[in-house]
Design a protein around this motif. Structure first.
Motif, PDB file in Angstrom:
ATOM      1  N   GLY A  81      56.014  61.088  56.314  1.00 44.87           N
ATOM      2  CA  GLY A  81      56.786  61.299  57.392  1.00 44.87           C
ATOM      3  C   GLY A  81      56.464  61.311  59.178  1.00 44.87           C
ATOM      4  O   GLY A  81      56.936  61.694  60.525  1.00 44.87           O
ATOM      5  N   GLY A  82      55.792  60.225  59.409  1.00 44.42           N
ATOM      6  CA  GLY A  82      55.703  59.420  61.162  1.00 44.42           C
ATOM      7  C   GLY A  82      54.517  58.307  60.625  1.00 44.42           C
ATOM      8  O   GLY A  82      53.746  58.447  59.076  1.00 44.42           O
ATOM      9  N   PRO A  83      54.062  58.198  62.058  1.00 50.46           N
ATOM     10  CA  PRO A  83      52.678  57.017  61.875  1.00 50.46           C
ATOM     11  C   PRO A  83      51.717  57.692  61.061  1.00 50.46           C
ATOM     12  O   PRO A  83      51.319  58.926  61.396  1.00 50.46           O
ATOM     13  CB  PRO A  83      52.705  56.840  62.840  1.00 50.46           C
ATOM     14  N   LYS A  84      50.790  56.629  59.982  1.00 48.15           N
ATOM     15  CA  LYS A  84      49.767  57.550  58.975  1.00 48.15           C
ATOM     16  C   LYS A  84      48.604  57.047  59.926  1.00 48.15           C
ATOM     17  O   LYS A  84      47.710  58.626  59.778  1.00 48.15           O
ATOM     18  CB  LYS A  84      49.547  56.168  58.093  1.00 48.15           C
ATOM     19  N   GLN A  85      48.455  56.410  61.209  1.00 44.09           N
ATOM     20  CA  GLN A  85      47.481  56.575  62.167  1.00 44.09           C
ATOM     21  C   GLN A  85      47.325  58.052  62.901  1.00 44.09           C
ATOM     22  O   GLN A  85      46.346  58.571  63.024  1.00 44.09           O
ATOM     23  CB  GLN A  85      47.077  55.509  62.705  1.00 44.09           C
ATOM     24  N   TYR A  86      48.036  58.945  62.881  1.00 44.33           N
ATOM     25  CA  TYR A  86      47.951  60.606  63.706  1.00 44.33           C
ATOM     26  C   TYR A  86      48.167  61.701  62.116  1.00 44.33           C
ATOM     27  O   TYR A  86      48.059  62.670  62.705  1.00 44.33           O
ATOM     28  CB  TYR A  86      49.235  60.788  63.916  1.00 44.33           C
ATOM     29  N   ARG A  87      48.114  60.982  61.054  1.00 42.41           N
ATOM     30  CA  ARG A  87      48.028  61.752  59.898  1.00 42.41           C
ATOM     31  C   ARG A  87      46.517  62.601  60.065  1.00 42.41           C
ATOM     32  O   ARG A  87      45.281  61.629  60.652  1.00 42.41           O
ATOM     33  CB  ARG A  87      48.590  61.080  58.572  1.00 42.41           C
ATOM     34  N   ALA A  88      46.740  64.046  59.883  1.00 40.16           N
ATOM     35  CA  ALA A  88      45.387  64.103  59.471  1.00 40.16           C
ATOM     36  C   ALA A  88      44.571  64.146  58.029  1.00 40.16           C
ATOM     37  O   ALA A  88      45.107  64.676  57.195  1.00 40.16           O
ATOM     38  CB  ALA A  88      45.201  66.142  59.875  1.00 40.16           C
ATOM     39  N   VAL A  89      43.175  64.195  58.552  1.00 37.74           N
ATOM     40  CA  VAL A  89      41.673  63.885  57.687  1.00 37.74           C
ATOM     41  C   VAL A  89      40.573  64.153  57.641  1.00 37.74           C
ATOM     42  O   VAL A  89      40.528  64.432  58.498  1.00 37.74           O
ATOM     43  CB  VAL A  89      41.716  62.217  56.837  1.00 37.74           C
ATOM     44  N   VAL A 105      43.109  57.910  63.610  1.00 35.53           N
ATOM     45  CA  VAL A 105      42.422  57.323  64.299  1.00 35.53           C
ATOM     46  C   VAL A 105      41.329  57.633  65.051  1.00 35.53           C
ATOM     47  O   VAL A 105      40.385  57.402  65.966  1.00 35.53           O
ATOM     48  CB  VAL A 105      43.994  56.908  65.507  1.00 35.53           C
ATOM     49  N   TRP A 106      41.160  59.149  64.911  1.00 40.92           N
ATOM     50  CA  TRP A 106      40.591  59.586  65.706  1.00 40.92           C
ATOM     51  C   TRP A 106      39.253  60.009  64.997  1.00 40.92           C
ATOM     52  O   TRP A 106      37.643  59.085  65.650  1.00 40.92           O
ATOM     53  CB  TRP A 106      40.336  61.730  65.916  1.00 40.92           C
ATOM     54  N   HIS A 107      39.133  59.781  63.234  1.00 42.49           N
ATOM     55  CA  HIS A 107      37.897  59.338  63.140  1.00 42.49           C
ATOM     56  C   HIS A 107      37.236  57.794  63.104  1.00 42.49           C
ATOM     57  O   HIS A 107      36.198  56.700  63.638  1.00 42.49           O
ATOM     58  CB  HIS A 107      38.507  59.446  61.488  1.00 42.49           C
ATOM     59  N   THR A 108      38.452  56.964  63.374  1.00 44.32           N
ATOM     60  CA  THR A 108      38.374  55.762  63.680  1.00 44.32           C
ATOM     61  C   THR A 108      37.886  55.448  64.749  1.00 44.32           C
ATOM     62  O   THR A 108      36.661  54.408  64.675  1.00 44.32           O
ATOM     63  CB  THR A 108      39.773  54.315  63.592  1.00 44.32           C
ATOM     64  N   LEU A 109      37.455  56.049  66.095  1.00 42.63           N
ATOM     65  CA  LEU A 109      37.878  55.640  67.129  1.00 42.63           C
ATOM     66  C   LEU A 109      36.104  55.975  67.045  1.00 42.63           C
ATOM     67  O   LEU A 109      35.226  55.966  67.822  1.00 42.63           O
ATOM     68  CB  LEU A 109      38.313  56.946  68.218  1.00 42.63           C
ATOM     69  N   ALA A 110      35.808  57.165  66.612  1.00 41.57           N
ATOM     70  CA  ALA A 110      35.154  57.823  66.213  1.00 41.57           C
ATOM     71  C   ALA A 110      33.646  56.695  65.584  1.00 41.57           C
ATOM     72  O   ALA A 110      32.541  56.850  66.531  1.00 41.57           O
ATOM     73  CB  ALA A 110      34.399  59.274  65.313  1.00 41.57           C
ATOM     74  N   ALA A 111      34.070  55.875  64.936  1.00 38.25           N
ATOM     75  CA  ALA A 111      33.015  55.038  63.422  1.00 38.25           C
ATOM     76  C   ALA A 111      33.153  53.770  64.887  1.00 38.25           C
ATOM     77  O   ALA A 111      31.673  53.292  65.125  1.00 38.25           O
ATOM     78  CB  ALA A 111      34.148  54.077  62.860  1.00 38.25           C
ATOM     79  N   GLY A 147      54.030  59.001  71.937  1.00 42.18           N
ATOM     80  CA  GLY A 147      53.910  59.133  73.032  1.00 42.18           C
ATOM     81  C   GLY A 147      52.937  60.670  71.992  1.00 42.18           C
ATOM     82  O   GLY A 147      52.514  62.123  72.559  1.00 42.18           O
ATOM     83  N   GLU A 148      52.235  60.018  71.580  1.00 42.57           N
ATOM     84  CA  GLU A 148      51.903  61.012  70.537  1.00 42.57           C
ATOM     85  C   GLU A 148      49.718  60.871  70.407  1.00 42.57           C
ATOM     86  O   GLU A 148      49.048  61.484  70.216  1.00 42.57           O
ATOM     87  CB  GLU A 148      51.998  60.860  68.856  1.00 42.57           C
ATOM     88  N   PHE A 149      49.440  59.538  70.591  1.00 45.41           N
ATOM     89  CA  PHE A 149      48.112  59.221  70.582  1.00 45.41           C
ATOM     90  C   PHE A 149      46.942  59.785  71.066  1.00 45.41           C
ATOM     91  O   PHE A 149      46.565  60.803  71.120  1.00 45.41           O
ATOM     92  CB  PHE A 149      48.031  57.589  71.324  1.00 45.41           C
ATOM     93  N   GLU A 150      47.623  61.010  72.537  1.00 46.25           N
ATOM     94  CA  GLU A 150      45.976  60.961  73.235  1.00 46.25           C
ATOM     95  C   GLU A 150      46.164  63.204  72.804  1.00 46.25           C
ATOM     96  O   GLU A 150      45.067  63.384  72.782  1.00 46.25           O
ATOM     97  CB  GLU A 150      47.063  61.481  74.872  1.00 46.25           C
ATOM     98  N   ARG A 151      47.409  63.162  72.264  1.00 44.25           N
ATOM     99  CA  ARG A 151      46.647  64.535  71.599  1.00 44.25           C
ATOM    100  C   ARG A 151      46.162  63.544  70.331  1.00 44.25           C
ATOM    101  O   ARG A 151      45.224  65.433  69.827  1.00 44.25           O
ATOM    102  CB  ARG A 151      48.298  64.700  71.070  1.00 44.25           C
ATOM    103  N   HIS A 152      45.893  63.018  69.839  1.00 40.49           N
ATOM    104  CA  HIS A 152      45.525  62.664  68.358  1.00 40.49           C
ATOM    105  C   HIS A 152      43.842  62.272  69.050  1.00 40.49           C
ATOM    106  O   HIS A 152      43.052  62.251  67.506  1.00 40.49           O
ATOM    107  CB  HIS A 152      46.233  61.605  67.170  1.00 40.49           C
ATOM    108  N   PHE A 210      44.862  59.572  50.778  1.00 37.78           N
ATOM    109  CA  PHE A 210      44.699  60.262  52.367  1.00 37.78           C
ATOM    110  C   PHE A 210      44.132  60.974  51.685  1.00 37.78           C
ATOM    111  O   PHE A 210      42.888  61.770  52.511  1.00 37.78           O
ATOM    112  CB  PHE A 210      45.797  61.058  52.628  1.00 37.78           C
ATOM    113  N   ALA A 211      44.019  61.709  49.784  1.00 36.42           N
ATOM    114  CA  ALA A 211      43.651  62.804  49.751  1.00 36.42           C
ATOM    115  C   ALA A 211      41.965  62.033  49.353  1.00 36.42           C
ATOM    116  O   ALA A 211      41.010  62.332  48.995  1.00 36.42           O
ATOM    117  CB  ALA A 211      43.771  63.181  48.355  1.00 36.42           C
ATOM    118  N   LEU A 212      41.883  61.027  49.002  1.00 36.46           N
ATOM    119  CA  LEU A 212      40.151  60.255  48.498  1.00 36.46           C
ATOM    120  C   LEU A 212      40.058  60.060  50.287  1.00 36.46           C
ATOM    121  O   LEU A 212      38.424  60.511  49.911  1.00 36.46           O
ATOM    122  CB  LEU A 212      41.121  58.560  47.770  1.00 36.46           C
ATOM    123  N   ALA A 213      40.329  59.474  51.179  1.00 37.89           N
ATOM    124  CA  ALA A 213      39.850  60.081  52.346  1.00 37.89           C
ATOM    125  C   ALA A 213      39.057  60.946  52.674  1.00 37.89           C
ATOM    126  O   ALA A 213      37.972  61.462  53.793  1.00 37.89           O
ATOM    127  CB  ALA A 213      40.635  59.014  53.518  1.00 37.89           C
TER     128      ALA A 213
END
Ligand code: C5P
Length: 235
Positions: free
Chosen positions: A26-34, A40-46, A65-70, A224-227
Motif C-alpha cells: 500500500g505504498g513504496p516497500k522501502q518505507y514499510r516497517a520491519v 531503507v533505514w536498515h539498508t542505510l545502517a548496513a 515526501g517520506e524519505f526524511e521521516r524514515h 517482510f515477515a521473513l526479514a
C-alpha cells in the motif's frame, strides 16, 4: 606515484524511487516497517557500517515526501531524480554523483534500497574482490534449486527445465567505475534490470562474488515477515 586504482574512492548509490507494487504494501516497500524501523533505514545502517565508502547517495522520486521521516540520522546525500525504471533512476543518480565531485574512475556500488539485510562484511568482500579488477563485479549466489520455465500459454505449467550448472542469482551491491557504468546504461537503455547486464552489453564480463542468502530483495508480501524474523535473530 599513487596508482590509479589505489586513488579511486568507493561510493554507494541507492535507487529508492520504486513504487514496490509486488510487495502489496500500500505504498513504496522501502518505507514499510520491519523490526520497528523502515526497510531503507536498515539498508542505510548496513552501508554506514562499511568504512571504505566515502559517501552514499539515495535516489528518490521527485514526489517523495517520506524519505526524511524514515531514514533517521543516516548520513547520506539525496537526489530527487528517480526515473520511470530502475535503470533510469541509477543513470540519473550517477549524474548527481558527478555533480558532487565523484570522478569517472571512482567506484560506485549500486545497492537496492529493498535489500535491507545485506551484511557490511559481504560489501567489504565485494570491494576487496573488485577494486583491482578491470571491470568490476557483483554479489551473487550460485543457484541451488532446479529451475523450471513456465509455459507461455500457462505460466503454472512447466515448459522446460533449465540446466542450473553455472547459473547465479544476481544480487546487489553491483560495483563498477562511474565512467564505465554511465556509458553502459546510456547504451543499454531502460530495459536492463541490473547494472551488470548493461556492462555485459558492452562486451565485458563482471566478476561474480559469492554473497549470502540473507541478502534477498524484499519483493513479495511474505518477504517482510521473513526479514522480521532474521532481524530478530541478529539482534
Ligand atoms: O522494482 P525492483 O524490486 O526491481 O526495485 C529495486 C530497487 O530499485 C528498489 O530499491 C526500488 O526502490 C528501486 N527503483 C528505483 N526506481 C524505479 C524502480 C525501482 O529507484 N523506477
Amino acid at each position: 606515484m599513487v596508482s590509479r586504482s589505489s586513488a579511486a574512492r568507493c561510493y554507494a548509490l541507492v535507487p529508492c524511487a520504486g513504487a514496490g507494487e509486488r510487495a502489496g504494501a500500500g505504498g513504496p516497500k522501502q518505507y514499510r516497517a520491519v523490526g520497528g524501523r523502515s526497510v531503507v533505514w536498515h539498508t542505510l545502517a548496513a552501508l554506514s557500517g562499511v568504512s571504505r565508502l566515502a559517501g552514499t547517495l539515495v535516489v528518490l522520486s521527485a514526489a517523495d515526501g517520506e524519505f526524511e521521516r524514515h531514514a533517521g540520522e543516516a548520513a547520506c546525500w539525496t537526489a530527487r531524480v528517480g526515473g520511470a525504471t530502475r535503470a533510469a533512476s541509477v543513470a540519473n543518480g550517477l549524474a548527481a554523483l558527478r555533480e558532487r565531485g565523484v570522478r569517472d574512475d571512482d567506484w560506485v556500488l549500486v545497492h537496492d534500497a529493498a535489500r535491507c539485510l545485506v551484511l557490511p562484511s559481504d560489501i567489504e568482500r565485494l570491494i576487496e574482490a573488485c577494486e583491482h579488477d578491470a571491470v568490476g563485479g557483483l554479489l551473487a549466489l550460485p543457484v541451488a534449486d532446479t529451475l523450471k520455465r513456465g509455459s507461455p500459454g500457462d505460466a503454472e505449467r512447466v515448459a522446460l527445465t533449465l540446466d542450473r550448472r553455472s547459473l547465479w542469482q544476481a544480487q546487489t551491491p553491483q560495483m563498477f567505475r562511474l565512467g564505465l557504468l554511465g556509458e553502459a546504461l546510456a547504451r543499454a537503455g531502460d530495459a536492463v534490470t541490473d547494472e551488470a547486464s548493461a556492462v555485459e552489453l558492452l562486451g565485458h564480463s563482471p566478476r561474480l562474488v559469492r554473497g549470502s542468502l540473507e541478502n534477498f530483495k524484499l519483493t513479495w508480501p511474505a518477504d517482510f515477515a521473513l526479514a522480521e524474523r532474521l532481524l530478530r535473530t541478529r539482534a
